[in-house]
Design an enzyme around this catalytic site. Structure first.
Site, PDB file in Angstrom:
ATOM      1  CE  LYS A 153      82.640 -34.560  52.591  1.00 15.70           C
ATOM      2  NZ  LYS A 153      81.403 -34.960  51.469  1.00 15.70           N
ATOM      3  CD  GLU A 200      89.657 -33.144  48.782  1.00 15.40           C
ATOM      4  OE1 GLU A 200      88.999 -33.908  49.536  1.00 15.40           O
ATOM      5  OE2 GLU A 200      89.189 -32.163  48.038  1.00 15.40           O
ATOM      6  CG  ASP A 258      73.107 -28.898  50.330  1.00 13.20           C
ATOM      7  OD1 ASP A 258      74.311 -28.266  50.812  1.00 13.20           O
ATOM      8  OD2 ASP A 258      73.106 -29.769  50.383  1.00 13.20           O
ATOM      9  CE  LYS A 260      83.421 -33.400  45.159  1.00 13.59           C
ATOM     10  NZ  LYS A 260      84.096 -32.345  45.772  1.00 13.59           N
ATOM     11  CB  SER A 294      79.998 -26.258  49.011  1.00 15.77           C
ATOM     12  OG  SER A 294      81.358 -26.592  49.640  1.00 15.77           O
ATOM     13  CB  ALA A 295      81.766 -24.222  53.777  1.00 11.54           C
ATOM     14  CG  ASP A 296      84.445 -26.759  49.272  1.00 12.08           C
ATOM     15  OD1 ASP A 296      84.501 -26.569  50.305  1.00 12.08           O
ATOM     16  OD2 ASP A 296      84.243 -27.535  48.480  1.00 12.08           O
TER      17      ASP A 296
END
Length: 302
Positions: free
Chosen positions: A85, A24, A137, A158, A139-141
């Protein structure tokens, strides 16, 4: 099909059948200042080459989706200002509008799959943020792992995230979460956590075989390989816990939200650990790149 711009090294690897690793670019543009960002990116690329594979750092530059960057392009990206981003929601718009953007985990997975790359090394994935029951909230990950067939090697999610909820969502989405060489999940800057690993594998060949088996069965999505940070580089979780709590409180007080949360938290933790978190981050990314290369090499032989 959107045209892909392959670096000369990646183009040659495609011709010869050499294993390729996706990397990335947000760590370059949003992770650290120039020139340390470019120096670190080159170290990671060198680790991939030393492990028998070819690195493909992915980014959008002037509206072009690059699969691998030339040296001059890496320097340009490392010094660029106003870089977007990118995740699944905005990568297409960035390309269409001719802008420059750095890819997160989700966007890198998309680009890697378009380029026929099956393995991707990163630092840590995004996930469920603390307080997500009110902020929503997430993440799209996580959804990307459930739908895009790429093996992602990371040091876990993380540590600023709600780790139990993150891995619960991955289980719900049917994403295989494999701990490499241990029975518990790592926690990014810390080699261990109190979360048991759903799966454990001890060598790259087994991880590659699991990926091929999923493909043969027609199972959607990728797999997450959680690779613990080397012990000599870790920050123990009991040391990090109060620091993370302080950074989270400061973010809440400042009403920081959405994509701004993670960069703010990582920056404050860097300050509060007097740079130790960045040293750990570099060590774990390099460690993940080496393992990812081993997996890709094994895949290229299967």
């Amino acid at each position: 099909m959107i045209p892909l711009h392959f670096s000369s090294e990646v183009a040659k690897a495609r011709e010869t059948g050499t294993a390729i690793i996706a990397l990335e670019s947000t760590i370059i543009t949003h992770g650290m200042p120039f020139p340390q960002n470019v120096e670190t990116a080159r170290l990671v690329e060198a680790d991939v080459r030393a492990s028998g594979a070819v690195p493909a750092t992915i980014a959008v530059m002037d509206g072009k989706l690059h699969i691998g960057l030339e040296d001059a392009e890496l320097d340009m990206l490392g010094q660029a200002e106003g870089v977007a981003k990118l995740s699944r929601a905005d990568i297409a718009a960035c390309i269409a509008s001719g802008r420059t953007g750095a890819t997160t985990v989700a966007a890198t997975m998309i680009a890697a799959h378009l380029a026929g790359i099956s393995v991707f090394a990163t630092g840590g994935i995004g996930g469920v943020h603390r307080g997500a029951e009110t902020s929503f909230d997430i993440s799209a990950d996580l959804h990307e792992l459930a739908q895009t067939p790429v093996t992602v090697v990371a040091a876990g999610a993380k540590a600023i995230l709600d780790l139990p909820k993150t891995f619960e969502v991955l289980e719900t989405l049917g994403v295989p979460v494999i701990a490499f060489g241990q029975d518990m999940l790592p926690a990014f800057w810390s080699a261990t956590s109190d979360l048991p690993a759903p799966l454990r594998m001890d060598d790259a060949e087994d991880i590659a075989k699991a990926f091929r088996t999923r493909q043969a069965m027609g199972l959607q999505g990728g797999q997450l390989v959680t690779n613990p940070i080397p012990k000599n580089a870790e920050i123990p979780s009991d040391v990090l816990a109060p620091i993370i709590a302080q950074a989270l409180q400061e973010a809440d007080d400042a009403k920081i939200s959405a994509k701004a949360v993670t960069p703010f938290l990582l920056g404050r933790i860097f300050e509060l650990t007097e740079g130790r978190s960045l040293d750990a981050n570099i060590a774990l990314v390099r460690n993940n790149a080496r393992l990812a290369a081993q997996i890709a090499v094994a895949l290229s032989k299967s």
